[in-house]
Design a protein around this motif. Structure first.
Motif: not given
Length: 163
Positions: A12-25, A27-30
């Motif tokens: 969703f954020t990639l679609g809305a902002y054209g970026a993926i933010y650190f908090n998402t990354l 979460t994937i790390w966790a």
């Protein structure tokens, strides 16, 4: 379901902002690290194939690269790595979680196993499209109230009264 929880927000954020933010990354790390540790505990079951170990180590690799590489400048490799990690990592995490947590996973048909991963990918694509076309059903206020920066293409106000 776990893979869907991991993929929907970054898509969703990639679609809305054209970026993926650190908090998402993070979460994937966790999630990946938890599955990795679970795989170590359950290794006698052979739940994770060798490629799975590599996939689960990628989020930690991203963190190590992010620490070691200079910030800013013209070095954009890490940003592409972040997107690939997010968009490819969620279906892989879905597959690995299913393999570890569903006792009869090996007895499922290939169609059903691929169907679970396909459902995650489909939700990711739909979430991306919802982010891309957020102005059709969300307003700038919706983003602000939720604590998010409004994307540049958000709608200033709803065309119909929603509440």
């Amino acid at each position: 379901m776990a893979g869907t929880l991991v993929i929907w927000w970054p898509a969703f954020t990639l679609g809305a902002y054209g970026a993926i933010y650190f908090n998402t990354l993070m979460t994937i790390w966790a999630v990946a690290t938890t599955v990795l540790f679970s795989g170590v505990v359950l290794r006698s079951r052979g739940a994770i194939p060798w490629g799975g170990w590599i996939a689960l180590a990628l989020p930690s690799t991203w963190i190590i690269l992010a620490i070691m590489l200079p910030r800013g400048g013209d070095f954009h490799f890490i940003q592409y790595f972040e997107m690939a990690l997010t968009l490819v990592g969620a279906p892989i995490l879905t597959w690995l979680l299913s393999k570890i947590l569903v006792p009869d996973y090996a007895t499922l048909s290939l169609f059903h196993r691929l169907g679970a991963v396909g459902a995650t990918i489909t939700v990711g694509i739909l979430a991306y499209l919802l982010g891309e076309f957020n102005y059709l059903f969300l307003t700038c206020t919706d983003f602000s109230v939720s604590g998010n920066q409004p994307p540049t293409d958000c709608a200033e106000r709803a065309s119909i009264r929603r509440y």
